[in-house]
Design a protein around this motif. Structure first.
Motif, PDB file in Angstrom:
ATOM      1  N   ILE A  28      -0.694   5.010  -5.338  1.00 14.43           N
ATOM      2  CA  ILE A  28       0.553   4.660  -4.656  1.00 14.43           C
ATOM      3  C   ILE A  28       1.670   4.609  -5.694  1.00 14.43           C
ATOM      4  N   THR A  29       2.813   5.184  -5.337  1.00 15.41           N
ATOM      5  CA  THR A  29       4.006   5.089  -6.173  1.00 15.41           C
ATOM      6  C   THR A  29       5.056   4.279  -5.442  1.00 15.41           C
ATOM      7  N   LYS A  30       5.608   3.306  -6.157  1.00 10.61           N
ATOM      8  CA  LYS A  30       6.738   2.523  -5.654  1.00 10.61           C
ATOM      9  C   LYS A  30       7.980   2.982  -6.402  1.00 10.61           C
ATOM     10  N   THR A  31       9.112   3.021  -5.686  1.00 15.17           N
ATOM     11  CA  THR A  31      10.374   3.463  -6.276  1.00 15.17           C
ATOM     12  C   THR A  31      11.468   2.464  -5.960  1.00 15.17           C
ATOM     13  N   TRP A  32      12.267   2.158  -6.979  1.00 21.36           N
ATOM     14  CA  TRP A  32      13.423   1.270  -6.831  1.00 21.36           C
ATOM     15  C   TRP A  32      14.669   2.010  -7.291  1.00 21.36           C
ATOM     16  N   PHE A  33      15.741   1.942  -6.509  1.00 18.33           N
ATOM     17  CA  PHE A  33      17.032   2.483  -6.926  1.00 18.33           C
ATOM     18  C   PHE A  33      17.991   1.372  -7.313  1.00 18.33           C
ATOM     19  N   GLU A  34      17.680   0.166  -6.859  1.00 15.66           N
ATOM     20  CA  GLU A  34      18.451  -1.028  -7.186  1.00 15.66           C
ATOM     21  C   GLU A  34      17.476  -2.078  -7.698  1.00 15.66           C
ATOM     22  N   PRO A  35      17.929  -2.956  -8.593  1.00 17.44           N
ATOM     23  CA  PRO A  35      17.027  -3.986  -9.111  1.00 17.44           C
ATOM     24  C   PRO A  35      16.382  -4.805  -7.992  1.00 17.44           C
ATOM     25  N   ASN A  36      15.061  -4.879  -8.039  1.00 17.86           N
ATOM     26  CA  ASN A  36      14.272  -5.714  -7.131  1.00 17.86           C
ATOM     27  C   ASN A  36      14.395  -5.365  -5.648  1.00 17.86           C
ATOM     28  N   VAL A  37      14.863  -4.143  -5.337  1.00 23.09           N
ATOM     29  CA  VAL A  37      14.955  -3.689  -3.945  1.00 23.09           C
ATOM     30  C   VAL A  37      14.063  -2.449  -3.815  1.00 23.09           C
ATOM     31  N   LEU A  38      12.865  -2.643  -3.260  1.00 23.67           N
ATOM     32  CA  LEU A  38      11.922  -1.537  -3.107  1.00 23.67           C
ATOM     33  C   LEU A  38      12.483  -0.524  -2.124  1.00 23.67           C
ATOM     34  N   ALA A  39      12.654   0.723  -2.578  1.00 20.66           N
ATOM     35  CA  ALA A  39      13.227   1.773  -1.736  1.00 20.66           C
ATOM     36  C   ALA A  39      12.161   2.608  -1.045  1.00 20.66           C
ATOM     37  N   ASP A  40      10.981   2.741  -1.688  1.00 15.35           N
ATOM     38  CA  ASP A  40       9.946   3.595  -1.112  1.00 15.35           C
ATOM     39  C   ASP A  40       8.596   3.214  -1.704  1.00 15.35           C
ATOM     40  N   GLU A  41       7.567   3.401  -0.893  1.00  9.90           N
ATOM     41  CA  GLU A  41       6.181   3.226  -1.329  1.00  9.90           C
ATOM     42  C   GLU A  41       5.382   4.318  -0.642  1.00  9.90           C
ATOM     43  N   SER A  42       4.784   5.216  -1.432  1.00 10.54           N
ATOM     44  CA  SER A  42       4.093   6.346  -0.827  1.00 10.54           C
ATOM     45  C   SER A  42       2.923   6.805  -1.698  1.00 10.54           C
TER      46      SER A  42
END
Length: 165
Positions: A28-42
């Protein structure tokens, strides 16, 4: 006849440890574009293979981000002469049409490298720190941190892989 530095490294040194990353991975990859705001998990799949007689590893991976497919390639290596870990990284999302070159140091179970990239709307370059750690024989964690020109470091991506082959 004595062994070359590379042969010795491949037998018991950094190149030997690097080879332990080779395999087929899923996670699983998690991605954040803003600090501490999860944008995607796939889901993410990857294949890491030894190339050029063990001098380098080729990491090819595929996944999705916000429902859109993407893929990437990284070449991992250790420059014995300069005691320096090196990575060349390209992908179809983060890097666009650019290549990021990163340098750093080996760690006990992986490496930590620092690269740099430019964003047209900002006059100063940003840094990107990548840390890969083989937590056990079948768990590889690759975490990247985005570092602003002012030095603010925030987690950008985290892939937790499990070995599947």
């Amino acid at each position: 006849m004595s062994k070359s530095k590379f042969e010795a490294s491949l037998e018991t040194g950094v190149h030997h440890r690097l080879q332990s990353l080779a395999g087929t991975w899923q996670g699983i990859t998690k991605t954040w574009f803003e600090p501490n705001v999860l944008a995607d998990e796939s889901e993410m799949t990857g294949r890491i293979k030894s190339i050029l007689g063990g001098r380098f590893l080729l990491h090819e991976y595929q996944g999705s981000l916000n429902g859109k497919p993407f893929e990437g390639i990284a070449i991992y290596g250790f420059d014995i002469a300069n005691n320096n870990f090196q990575i060349a990284w390209i992908d179809s999302f983060h890097m666009g049409t650019g290549t990021m070159l990163s340098n750093g140091t080996p760690t006990e179970n992986g490496f930590s490298v620092l690269g740099q990239y430019s964003v047209p709307e900002y006059p100063n370059p940003w840094n990107w720190r990548t840390v890969a750690e083989l937590q056990d024989a079948d768990t590889l964690v690759i975490t990247a941190y985005n570092i602003s020109p002012e030095g603010q470091e925030d987690k950008a991506t985290e892939t937790i892989y499990k070995r599947v082959g």
